[in-house]
Write a protein that holds these residues in place. Structure first.
Motif, PDB file in Angstrom:
ATOM      1  N   ALA B 169       0.833  -1.207   0.000  1.00  0.00           N
ATOM      2  CA  ALA B 169       0.000   0.000   0.000  1.00  0.00           C
ATOM      3  C   ALA B 169       0.866   1.255   0.000  1.00  0.00           C
ATOM      4  O   ALA B 169       0.364   2.366   0.087  1.00  0.00           O
ATOM      5  CB  ALA B 169      -0.929  -0.001   1.215  1.00  0.00           C
ATOM      6  N   GLY B 170       2.186   1.084  -0.050  1.00  0.00           N
ATOM      7  CA  GLY B 170       3.097   2.225  -0.087  1.00  0.00           C
ATOM      8  C   GLY B 170       3.619   2.611   1.278  1.00  0.00           C
ATOM      9  O   GLY B 170       4.168   3.705   1.456  1.00  0.00           O
ATOM     10  N   GLY B 171       3.460   1.728   2.278  1.00  0.00           N
ATOM     11  CA  GLY B 171       3.923   2.007   3.637  1.00  0.00           C
ATOM     12  C   GLY B 171       5.402   2.330   3.668  1.00  0.00           C
ATOM     13  O   GLY B 171       6.186   1.738   2.933  1.00  0.00           O
ATOM     14  N   ARG B 172       5.782   3.286   4.513  1.00  0.00           N
ATOM     15  CA  ARG B 172       7.172   3.770   4.492  1.00  0.00           C
ATOM     16  C   ARG B 172       7.995   3.312   5.668  1.00  0.00           C
ATOM     17  O   ARG B 172       9.187   3.544   5.702  1.00  0.00           O
ATOM     18  CB  ARG B 172       7.157   5.293   4.480  1.00  0.00           C
ATOM     19  N   ARG B 173       7.336   2.737   6.665  1.00  0.00           N
ATOM     20  CA  ARG B 173       8.108   2.297   7.830  1.00  0.00           C
ATOM     21  C   ARG B 173       7.843   0.819   8.029  1.00  0.00           C
ATOM     22  O   ARG B 173       7.809   0.078   7.060  1.00  0.00           O
ATOM     23  CB  ARG B 173       7.681   3.128   9.039  1.00  0.00           C
ATOM     24  N   ALA B 174       7.678   0.416   9.261  1.00  0.00           N
ATOM     25  CA  ALA B 174       7.243  -0.951   9.524  1.00  0.00           C
ATOM     26  C   ALA B 174       5.896  -0.836  10.208  1.00  0.00           C
ATOM     27  O   ALA B 174       5.685   0.073  11.020  1.00  0.00           O
ATOM     28  CB  ALA B 174       8.235  -1.667  10.418  1.00  0.00           C
ATOM     29  N   LEU B 175       4.990  -1.728   9.856  1.00  0.00           N
ATOM     30  CA  LEU B 175       3.657  -1.670  10.451  1.00  0.00           C
ATOM     31  C   LEU B 175       3.740  -1.690  11.973  1.00  0.00           C
ATOM     32  O   LEU B 175       2.984  -1.015  12.674  1.00  0.00           O
ATOM     33  CB  LEU B 175       2.825  -2.851   9.933  1.00  0.00           C
ATOM     34  N   SER B 176       4.736  -2.436  12.485  1.00  0.00           N
ATOM     35  CA  SER B 176       4.842  -2.590  13.944  1.00  0.00           C
ATOM     36  C   SER B 176       5.253  -1.287  14.644  1.00  0.00           C
ATOM     37  O   SER B 176       5.183  -1.184  15.864  1.00  0.00           O
ATOM     38  CB  SER B 176       5.834  -3.703  14.276  1.00  0.00           C
ATOM     39  N   ASP B 177       5.663  -0.270  13.869  1.00  0.00           N
ATOM     40  CA  ASP B 177       5.969   1.026  14.484  1.00  0.00           C
ATOM     41  C   ASP B 177       4.721   1.703  15.041  1.00  0.00           C
ATOM     42  O   ASP B 177       4.811   2.646  15.827  1.00  0.00           O
ATOM     43  CB  ASP B 177       6.583   1.983  13.445  1.00  0.00           C
ATOM     44  N   TYR B 178       3.559   1.228  14.588  1.00  0.00           N
ATOM     45  CA  TYR B 178       2.322   1.936  14.936  1.00  0.00           C
ATOM     46  C   TYR B 178       1.543   1.292  16.076  1.00  0.00           C
ATOM     47  O   TYR B 178       0.494   1.756  16.451  1.00  0.00           O
ATOM     48  CB  TYR B 178       1.412   2.062  13.701  1.00  0.00           C
ATOM     49  N   TYR B 179       2.039   0.174  16.560  1.00  0.00           N
ATOM     50  CA  TYR B 179       1.326  -0.460  17.686  1.00  0.00           C
ATOM     51  C   TYR B 179       2.325  -1.056  18.662  1.00  0.00           C
ATOM     52  O   TYR B 179       3.498  -1.253  18.337  1.00  0.00           O
ATOM     53  CB  TYR B 179       0.362  -1.539  17.180  1.00  0.00           C
ATOM     54  N   THR B 180       1.843  -1.303  19.876  1.00  0.00           N
ATOM     55  CA  THR B 180       2.634  -2.066  20.817  1.00  0.00           C
ATOM     56  C   THR B 180       1.988  -3.429  20.985  1.00  0.00           C
ATOM     57  O   THR B 180       0.759  -3.550  20.951  1.00  0.00           O
ATOM     58  CB  THR B 180       2.701  -1.374  22.189  1.00  0.00           C
ATOM     59  N   ARG B 181       2.827  -4.426  21.129  1.00  0.00           N
ATOM     60  CA  ARG B 181       2.309  -5.785  21.204  1.00  0.00           C
ATOM     61  C   ARG B 181       1.917  -6.129  22.629  1.00  0.00           C
ATOM     62  O   ARG B 181       2.602  -5.796  23.583  1.00  0.00           O
ATOM     63  CB  ARG B 181       3.394  -6.754  20.714  1.00  0.00           C
ATOM     64  N   ASP B 182       0.764  -6.778  22.755  1.00  0.00           N
ATOM     65  CA  ASP B 182       0.312  -7.252  24.056  1.00  0.00           C
ATOM     66  C   ASP B 182      -0.163  -8.684  23.851  1.00  0.00           C
ATOM     67  O   ASP B 182      -1.338  -8.907  23.521  1.00  0.00           O
ATOM     68  CB  ASP B 182      -0.799  -6.337  24.581  1.00  0.00           C
ATOM     69  N   GLY B 183       0.733  -9.641  24.001  1.00  0.00           N
ATOM     70  CA  GLY B 183       0.380 -11.041  23.740  1.00  0.00           C
ATOM     71  C   GLY B 183       0.005 -11.210  22.276  1.00  0.00           C
ATOM     72  O   GLY B 183       0.769 -10.854  21.383  1.00  0.00           O
ATOM     73  N   ASN B 184      -1.203 -11.726  22.042  1.00  0.00           N
ATOM     74  CA  ASN B 184      -1.657 -11.918  20.672  1.00  0.00           C
ATOM     75  C   ASN B 184      -2.405 -10.707  20.123  1.00  0.00           C
ATOM     76  O   ASN B 184      -3.083 -10.806  19.101  1.00  0.00           O
ATOM     77  CB  ASN B 184      -2.554 -13.148  20.586  1.00  0.00           C
ATOM     78  N   TRP B 185      -2.296  -9.604  20.856  1.00  0.00           N
ATOM     79  CA  TRP B 185      -3.027  -8.403  20.439  1.00  0.00           C
ATOM     80  C   TRP B 185      -2.074  -7.269  20.138  1.00  0.00           C
ATOM     81  O   TRP B 185      -0.944  -7.230  20.615  1.00  0.00           O
ATOM     82  CB  TRP B 185      -4.011  -7.973  21.535  1.00  0.00           C
ATOM     83  N   ALA B 186      -2.553  -6.348  19.332  1.00  0.00           N
ATOM     84  CA  ALA B 186      -1.793  -5.142  19.038  1.00  0.00           C
ATOM     85  C   ALA B 186      -2.614  -3.947  19.490  1.00  0.00           C
ATOM     86  O   ALA B 186      -3.826  -3.907  19.266  1.00  0.00           O
ATOM     87  CB  ALA B 186      -1.515  -5.053  17.543  1.00  0.00           C
ATOM     88  N   VAL B 187      -1.944  -2.997  20.166  1.00  0.00           N
ATOM     89  CA  VAL B 187      -2.623  -1.777  20.603  1.00  0.00           C
ATOM     90  C   VAL B 187      -2.048  -0.618  19.810  1.00  0.00           C
ATOM     91  O   VAL B 187      -0.856  -0.345  19.879  1.00  0.00           O
ATOM     92  CB  VAL B 187      -2.395  -1.519  22.108  1.00  0.00           C
TER      93      VAL B 187
END
Lengths: 180, 277
Positions: B169-187
């Motif tokens: 989709a043209g993302g410029r960073r890493a998707l994981s930069d936008y959330y913090t991981r909490d077990g099997n969930w992303a916030v």
């Protein structure tokens, strides 16, 4: 027999060539819409190749497009195609039998919308489509299958080469008017 | 008693009564939903709830508001993965973003946001394009329950496919930069969560609530019949400022709506229309 109002065709991906051959046999003056579900990948371009030898235009309809006689409507990738009266109703519901578009979804909705006026042709070889054929039969519609391991009551068996004859029985050839 | 046959007179009657009951008791108007789709959704919901008939569902829904919420969720369908259909987001970046940059402020409405995945994807895109500061992003849905989910900003941890879609989709960073991981969930990050205004709005019955430069309404109108879909298109049209953008689903068009003449389709844009009149 009530007059034909809609022809629905369902096929697994392996039957692509048989479907192409069947489309080539369509009468040029098809008096009803033809709706086709072919199991497909998300990025496959199919309307062009399928329309190549077919005398009728093959289109991938948008949602709520009207179904017009003499056209073949191919279910778009990633959507179920349901029949809503004389309209297309696309849906993003979960896949059925691992397939979206699903043949059962099309056949069931078509039989509910048009009852005995629907004829369904299933290219066998996949579990998707059998429940839809049963629904067609229940509503009094005509049902045919190209490959079947065993006889199913009320479902005609049409060998791959026999699609043309089957269509001819469904759609009597209209005589040209003799002009004075 | 055995359940009524599919497509029978009795099933039709039960359907009418259920829809009437839901409308009169809760004010949710499902009567103009596309019938074949609605029936499939309701039959699946019956199977999941282990109910035999629509009448039984009607009884439960009328006496139990939670059951009503469950019904609305069933009709909303499953949540979509992040950046599903990357082609749309890519063309939004290429064709819409450059225009938005020239405007001092931009109001964006995501109509029919469901549980919010697509809203967050859009927010990430606007942030990456440096538009977050001057954008106000409103997201609406009819279901208060789905909105509550969306507001939490918690989604199942994105899988590899979603990360790949983000890049496509043209993302410029890493998707994981936008959330913090909490077990099997992303916030999702606070900046994203607090910048989106989730608000209840029922496209079927509520009027326009503001003027927007961008309206996103993708695959939401599939659920409606032609008459209701035309009424909603009127609302969307009225809510869009002149030269604003209307983004529809891949197989949706304005072509057969009463406002077809008011829009120009952006070529090869994956169904982005610009209001020109």
């Amino acid at each position: 027999m009530s007059p034909l109002g809609l022809l629905v065709v369902g096929a697994p991906r392996e039957a692509l060539e048989e479907v192409q051959a069947a489309l080539a046999e369509m009468p040029a003056r098809m008096p009803v819409p033809v709706v086709l579900v072919l199991h497909r990948g998300l990025h496959e371009v199919l309307a062009g190749p399928l329309g190549h030898r077919c005398p009728l235009p093959v289109v991938e309809p948008d949602d709520k497009e009207a179904l017009l006689p003499g056209r073949v409507y191919l279910a778009p990738a990633g959507y179920h195609l349901l029949v809503d009266g004389n309209c297309v109703c696309l849906s993003r519901e979960p896949a059925e039998h691992g397939q979206r578009p699903s043949i059962d979804a099309l056949f069931e909705s078509a039989s509910e919308a048009h009852g005995p006026g629907v004829a369904g042709l299933l290219f066998g070889g996949h579990e998707d489509g059998w429940a839809g054929l049963a629904a067609l039969r229940e509503q009094g519609g005509r049902a045919a299958v190209t490959r079947a391991a065993e006889e199913t009551e009320g479902v005609e068996r049409v060998p791959p080469g026999g699609v043309k004859d089957w269509l001819a029985r469904l759609v009597p050839v209209t005589r040209m008017k003799v002009l004075p | 008693m055995s359940p009524p046959e599919r497509g029978s007179e009795l099933e039709r009657l039960e359907l009418e009564l259920l829809l009437e009951a839901v409308w009169r008791h809760y004010g949710f108007d499902l009567r103009d939903h596309a019938r074949p789709l609605l029936l499939r959704q309701l039959r699946r919901h019956l199977r999941e709830e282990r109910l035999d008939t629509l009448s039984a569902l009607q009884g439960r829904v009328l006496h139990d508001a939670d059951a009503m919420e469950g019904l609305l969720r069933a009709l909303a369908g499953p949540s979509r993965p992040l950046f599903a259909e990357p082609a749309f987001f890519r063309s939004f970046r290429a064709r819409v973003v450059p225009v938005l940059r020239t405007w001092p402020s931009v109001r964006v409405w995501h109509a029919g946001c469901g549980s919010g995945e697509e809203t967050y994807a859009l927010a990430i895109l606007l942030m990456e394009e440096g538009l977050w500061g001057r954008c106000r992003l409103y997201a609406s849905d009819a279901s208060e329950g789905l909105l509550a989910d969306a507001r939490t900003g918690v989604i199942p941890l994105p899988d590899e496919e979603e990360s790949r879609h983000y890049l496509e989709a043209g993302g410029r960073r890493a998707l994981s930069d936008y959330y913090t991981r909490d077990g099997n969930w992303a916030v999702f990050s606070r900046a994203l969560r607090e910048g989106i205004f989730f608000t209840q709005h029922n496209l079927a019955t509520d009027g326009s609530f503001n003027e927007f430069q961008v309206v996103l309404c993708r695959d939401t109108l599939l659920a409606y019949n032609r008459a209701l879909s035309h009424r909603v298109h009127r609302r969307l049209y009225e809510s869009l400022s002149r030269f604003g953008f209307l983004c529809l689903g891949r197989k949706e068009s304005v072509a057969s709506t009463p406002h077809a003449a008011a829009y120009e389709e952006l070529e090869d844009s994956g169904r982005v229309f610009r209001r020109v009149a």
